[in-house]
Design an enzyme around this catalytic site. Structure first.
Site, PDB file in Angstrom:
ATOM      1  N   ARG A 105     -26.824  60.004 -73.191  1.00 32.60           N
ATOM      2  CA  ARG A 105     -27.583  59.674 -74.403  1.00 32.60           C
ATOM      3  C   ARG A 105     -26.729  59.656 -75.660  1.00 32.60           C
ATOM      4  O   ARG A 105     -27.111  59.072 -76.661  1.00 32.60           O
ATOM      5  CB  ARG A 105     -28.669  60.718 -74.644  1.00 32.60           C
ATOM      6  CG  ARG A 105     -29.739  60.746 -73.597  1.00 32.60           C
ATOM      7  CD  ARG A 105     -30.706  61.862 -73.917  1.00 32.60           C
ATOM      8  NE  ARG A 105     -31.558  61.447 -75.017  1.00 32.60           N
ATOM      9  CZ  ARG A 105     -32.855  61.152 -74.890  1.00 32.60           C
ATOM     10  NH1 ARG A 105     -33.428  61.261 -73.716  1.00 32.60           N
ATOM     11  NH2 ARG A 105     -33.570  60.768 -75.903  1.00 32.60           N
TER      12      ARG A 105
ATOM     13  N   LYS B  85     -27.482  67.260 -55.064  1.00 32.90           N
ATOM     14  CA  LYS B  85     -28.436  68.311 -54.755  1.00 32.90           C
ATOM     15  C   LYS B  85     -28.718  69.099 -56.028  1.00 32.90           C
ATOM     16  O   LYS B  85     -27.871  69.079 -56.919  1.00 32.90           O
ATOM     17  CB  LYS B  85     -27.917  69.226 -53.651  1.00 32.90           C
ATOM     18  CG  LYS B  85     -26.625  69.967 -54.030  1.00 32.90           C
ATOM     19  CD  LYS B  85     -26.429  71.218 -53.251  1.00 32.90           C
ATOM     20  CE  LYS B  85     -27.085  72.410 -53.862  1.00 32.90           C
ATOM     21  NZ  LYS B  85     -26.325  73.037 -54.971  1.00 32.90           N
TER      22      LYS B  85
ATOM     23  N   HIS C 134     -21.623  68.844 -50.998  1.00 31.79           N
ATOM     24  CA  HIS C 134     -20.155  68.805 -51.096  1.00 31.79           C
ATOM     25  C   HIS C 134     -19.467  69.694 -50.061  1.00 31.79           C
ATOM     26  O   HIS C 134     -18.283  69.524 -49.793  1.00 31.79           O
ATOM     27  CB  HIS C 134     -19.678  69.114 -52.522  1.00 31.79           C
ATOM     28  CG  HIS C 134     -19.664  70.565 -52.886  1.00 31.79           C
ATOM     29  ND1 HIS C 134     -20.769  71.237 -53.324  1.00 31.79           N
ATOM     30  CD2 HIS C 134     -18.667  71.476 -52.879  1.00 31.79           C
ATOM     31  CE1 HIS C 134     -20.445  72.498 -53.573  1.00 31.79           C
ATOM     32  NE2 HIS C 134     -19.178  72.668 -53.313  1.00 31.79           N
TER      33      HIS C 134
ATOM     34  N   LYS D 201     -15.539  69.364 -47.656  1.00 34.45           N
ATOM     35  CA  LYS D 201     -14.425  70.318 -47.687  1.00 34.45           C
ATOM     36  C   LYS D 201     -13.544  70.117 -46.452  1.00 34.45           C
ATOM     37  O   LYS D 201     -14.066  70.001 -45.339  1.00 34.45           O
ATOM     38  CB  LYS D 201     -14.962  71.760 -47.685  1.00 34.45           C
ATOM     39  CG  LYS D 201     -15.568  72.182 -49.018  1.00 34.45           C
ATOM     40  CD  LYS D 201     -15.999  73.640 -48.951  1.00 34.45           C
ATOM     41  CE  LYS D 201     -16.759  74.031 -50.200  1.00 34.45           C
ATOM     42  NZ  LYS D 201     -15.927  74.331 -51.349  1.00 34.45           N
TER      43      LYS D 201
ATOM     44  N   GLU E 154     -19.771  84.457 -53.276  1.00 41.30           N
ATOM     45  CA  GLU E 154     -19.086  84.096 -54.522  1.00 41.30           C
ATOM     46  C   GLU E 154     -18.929  85.361 -55.354  1.00 41.30           C
ATOM     47  O   GLU E 154     -19.820  86.204 -55.375  1.00 41.30           O
ATOM     48  CB  GLU E 154     -19.922  83.080 -55.303  1.00 41.30           C
ATOM     49  CG  GLU E 154     -20.100  81.775 -54.571  1.00 41.30           C
ATOM     50  CD  GLU E 154     -20.837  80.763 -55.442  1.00 41.30           C
ATOM     51  OE1 GLU E 154     -20.184  80.086 -56.246  1.00 41.30           O
ATOM     52  OE2 GLU E 154     -22.062  80.675 -55.320  1.00 41.30           O
TER      53      GLU E 154
ATOM     54  N   ASP F  10     -30.366  76.823 -53.909  1.00 38.22           N
ATOM     55  CA  ASP F  10     -29.047  76.398 -54.382  1.00 38.22           C
ATOM     56  C   ASP F  10     -28.015  76.344 -53.244  1.00 38.22           C
ATOM     57  O   ASP F  10     -27.141  75.489 -53.240  1.00 38.22           O
ATOM     58  CB  ASP F  10     -28.576  77.385 -55.462  1.00 38.22           C
ATOM     59  CG  ASP F  10     -27.339  76.914 -56.215  1.00 38.22           C
ATOM     60  OD1 ASP F  10     -27.280  75.714 -56.540  1.00 38.22           O
ATOM     61  OD2 ASP F  10     -26.440  77.737 -56.473  1.00 38.22           O
TER      62      ASP F  10
ATOM     63  N   HIS G 283     -26.074  73.844 -48.275  1.00 37.25           N
ATOM     64  CA  HIS G 283     -24.740  74.165 -47.747  1.00 37.25           C
ATOM     65  C   HIS G 283     -24.794  75.027 -46.469  1.00 37.25           C
ATOM     66  O   HIS G 283     -24.158  74.708 -45.472  1.00 37.25           O
ATOM     67  CB  HIS G 283     -23.908  74.909 -48.792  1.00 37.25           C
ATOM     68  CG  HIS G 283     -23.797  74.202 -50.110  1.00 37.25           C
ATOM     69  ND1 HIS G 283     -23.709  72.834 -50.204  1.00 37.25           N
ATOM     70  CD2 HIS G 283     -23.760  74.659 -51.391  1.00 37.25           C
ATOM     71  CE1 HIS G 283     -23.611  72.498 -51.485  1.00 37.25           C
ATOM     72  NE2 HIS G 283     -23.648  73.576 -52.225  1.00 37.25           N
TER      73      HIS G 283
ATOM     74  N   LYS H  69     -24.282  85.483 -55.307  1.00 35.14           N
ATOM     75  CA  LYS H  69     -23.387  85.489 -56.475  1.00 35.14           C
ATOM     76  C   LYS H  69     -23.033  86.934 -56.788  1.00 35.14           C
ATOM     77  O   LYS H  69     -23.760  87.851 -56.440  1.00 35.14           O
ATOM     78  CB  LYS H  69     -24.097  84.873 -57.677  1.00 35.14           C
ATOM     79  CG  LYS H  69     -24.542  83.439 -57.418  1.00 35.14           C
ATOM     80  CD  LYS H  69     -23.974  82.499 -58.451  1.00 35.14           C
ATOM     81  CE  LYS H  69     -24.389  81.072 -58.197  1.00 35.14           C
ATOM     82  NZ  LYS H  69     -23.270  80.173 -57.945  1.00 35.14           N
TER      83      LYS H  69
HETATM   84  C1  BG6 Z   1     -23.024  74.458 -55.701  1.00 37.78           C
HETATM   85  C2  BG6 Z   1     -23.970  75.461 -56.281  1.00 37.78           C
HETATM   86  O1  BG6 Z   1     -23.710  73.521 -54.915  1.00 37.78           O
HETATM   87  O2  BG6 Z   1     -22.057  75.113 -54.913  1.00 37.78           O
HETATM   88  C3  BG6 Z   1     -23.225  76.519 -57.083  1.00 37.78           C
HETATM   89  O3  BG6 Z   1     -24.916  74.813 -57.110  1.00 37.78           O
HETATM   90  C4  BG6 Z   1     -22.132  77.142 -56.243  1.00 37.78           C
HETATM   91  O4  BG6 Z   1     -24.103  77.535 -57.551  1.00 37.78           O
HETATM   92  C5  BG6 Z   1     -21.270  76.057 -55.623  1.00 37.78           C
HETATM   93  O5  BG6 Z   1     -21.344  77.957 -57.083  1.00 37.78           O
HETATM   94  C6  BG6 Z   1     -20.290  76.664 -54.648  1.00 37.78           C
HETATM   95  O6  BG6 Z   1     -19.387  75.664 -54.287  1.00 37.78           O
HETATM   96  P1  BG6 Z   1     -17.907  76.044 -53.859  1.00 37.78           P
HETATM   97  O7  BG6 Z   1     -17.315  74.742 -53.465  1.00 37.78           O
HETATM   98  O8  BG6 Z   1     -17.257  76.666 -55.067  1.00 37.78           O
HETATM   99  O9  BG6 Z   1     -18.054  77.010 -52.752  1.00 37.78           O
END
Ligand code: BG6
Length: 487
Positions: free
Chosen positions: A43, A142, A172, A176, A210, A229, A234, A334
């Site tokens: 925007r 996502k 994603h 990897k 994480e 999330d 994942h 987290k």
């Molecule tokens: C994302 C989440 O899809 O993946 C994040 O929204 C998370 O919260 C991240 O931190 C983790 O990805 P990676 O590649 O750092 O393990």
């Protein structure tokens, strides 16, 4: 081959953190087709040059070898363009159509990296402007929806105007290198297949830990939580990679058919398992990197009375002939003790013991996903001086491990997840993308958790820098096992 990549959300967090760096790396590696344009859409009122400057200022904050030199950036910047759009206005899509018609590129990629609430609107407007022709591929980030119904609604809107083969749903983790190595290990080698089953495997543990908190994404995360999330996407994709049958070939649908069967085979939740096999937690103040860090409820953007989970631990099973009875544990969170994503496959003990063996899982295969990328095979061996030291006839064996480090073997500078996935979209390769039925099945499986957590006592607290609430260890201990790193 020419391409136009339109990035909706071109000034957003994902664009800065992941997409632009990935596109730059692809450019640097010479793998981005030369005849391309990257069009950031947002925007803000910016010229092409101002957009390039903004991106350059972000790149300048990057440390080390990934930071482009001024010369490199200038070359990359010639691909970058900017279009100001209000995503609710059809006239703005008409301007986008004009911009794209200038070149009629062989491939047009529409990357929707906006807030999920805008997905349906963008898709519909793109089609209304006639931009859904066969050259177009649409990429959806996502989370795709916040429950099964909203996911279905988005998929229905998308499938109305695009064919499934034009839709690239990103997870994603599938991009990897370590996850691709998991597929390679299972389906490129004959070694593990005969023992990859209930007769030999005692349990499987998937951990995606994480150490970071929610950073600047508090407002988003508070509406999302760890289940939506990380688990729905994942973690369940990792479950599929571990549990699926060998696909008949390496085509996208052959792989996705097998993944879908795993999701369908996951044990449905019952009121009993919801109570015993699903633990959620929320971090309180604690320590990370040797420093005091605030609790989740004190993070910016988070409701001070939030009931959102930042940790999930689950026990389930893939109910089929290969896996019946093998507990499958999933854990993610987290502000845990370290950044560590791994899958541990724990094998059954020897059927008859002639050695004195240490207790616990002795044979295990650890698939390290990050920060290390590699395989460890844990075994027992006879130490040389064992006899003299112990003086026993039933010798004590010592744990040893075979350690394969893919970063060392192939170089740590391998193609990153987003780089790989973006190149796959441009090339039209769907293998590493999620099909709508897979995604819906994953939502179907997590939905009872969402429903039951809406009205229970809330997440259990755990101190930042630990491995989550003690109930998570208690859950696995009831089966006679323990989480890998706590052994
Ligand atoms: C994302 C989440 O899809 O993946 C994040 O929204 C998370 O919260 C991240 O931190 C983790 O990805 P990676 O590649 O750092 O393990």
């Amino acid at each position: 081959m020419s391409f136009d990549l339109v990035l909706f959300g071109g000034t957003g967090d994902l664009a800065w953190r992941k997409l632009m760096p990935a596109l730059f790396q692809a450019f640097r590696h010479g793998s981005l087709p030369k005849d391309g344009r990257i069009v950031g859409v947002a925007r803000d009122d910016l010229s092409d040059d101002q957009y390039r400057e903004l991106i350059q200022s972000r790149f300048n904050a990057v440390e080390g070898a990934k930071r482009p030199s001024a010369e490199e950036f200038e070359k990359f910047a010639s691909l970058l363009h900017y279009l100001r759009m209000d995503l609710s206005k059809p006239a703005d899509y008409a301007r986008l159509a004009d911009l794209l018609k200038q070149r009629n590129a062989d491939t047009v990629v529409m990357y929707v990296a906006t807030a999920p609430a805008l997905f349906t609107q963008v898709v519909e407007q793109v089609a209304a402007a006639g931009l859904n022709g066969p050259a177009t591929r649409i990429v959806l980030e996502k989370p795709l929806g916040h429950d099964l119904a909203s996911n279905r609604a988005i998929n229905a809107a998308v499938c109305k105007v695009f064919e499934e083969k034009q839709v690239f749903r990103i997870d994603h983790y599938l991009g990897k290198p370590s996850v691709q190595n998991l597929f390679a290990m299972r389906f490129g080698n004959a070694l593990f297949e005969p023992i990859w089953r209930r007769e030999h495997i005692a349990n499987i543990q998937i951990t995606i830990a994480e150490d970071l908190g929610v950073e600047k994404r508090g407002a988003f995360y508070d509406q999302t939580g760890a289940l939506r999330d990380m688990v729905q996407n994942h973690a369940l994709q990792l479950v599929c990679a571990i549990g699926m049958e060998p696909p008949i070939n390496s085509h996208a649908d052959a792989i996705r058919d097998e993944k879908l069967k795993v999701l369908r085979a996951l044990k449905p939740w019952t009121s009993e398992t919801l109570g015993l096999h699903a633990i959620r937690g929320q971090y309180t103040a604690g320590t990370a990197y040797g420093e005091r860090v605030p609790g989740y409820r004190d993070e910016p953007g988070v409701d001070p009375e939030s009931r959102t989970e930042t940790f999930v631990a689950l026990r389930t099973e893939i109910a089929n002939w290969r896996w019946a009875g093998v507990p499958l544990y999933i854990r993610t969170g987290k502000r845990l003790a370290s950044r560590d994503a791994r899958i541990e496959v724990n094998f059954r003990p020897t059927p008859h013991a002639i050695y004195r063996a240490p207790s616990g899982a002795v044979n295990k295969l650890v698939i390290n996903l990050q920060p290390k990328d590699g395989l460890e095979l844990h075994m027992l061996a006879q130490a040389q001086d064992n006899r003299q030291r112990n003086g026993h006839s039933a010798a004590q064996l010592a744990p040893v491990q075979l350690d394969l480090d893919f970063d060392k073997r192939f170089g740590a500078e391998r193609v990153g997840a987003y780089e790989r996935l973006l190149l796959d979209v441009i090339d039209g390769r769907l293998n590493l993308f999620v099909r709508s039925d897979e995604q819906e099945e994953a939502w179907r499986w997590v939905e009872p958790l969402i429903d039951s957590w809406a009205s229970d006592g809330g997440p259990r607290p755990y101190a930042a820098g630990t491995w989550g609430p003690s109930a998570s260890s208690a859950m696995i201990a009831r089966d006679g096992f323990s989480w890998g790193e706590e052994q």
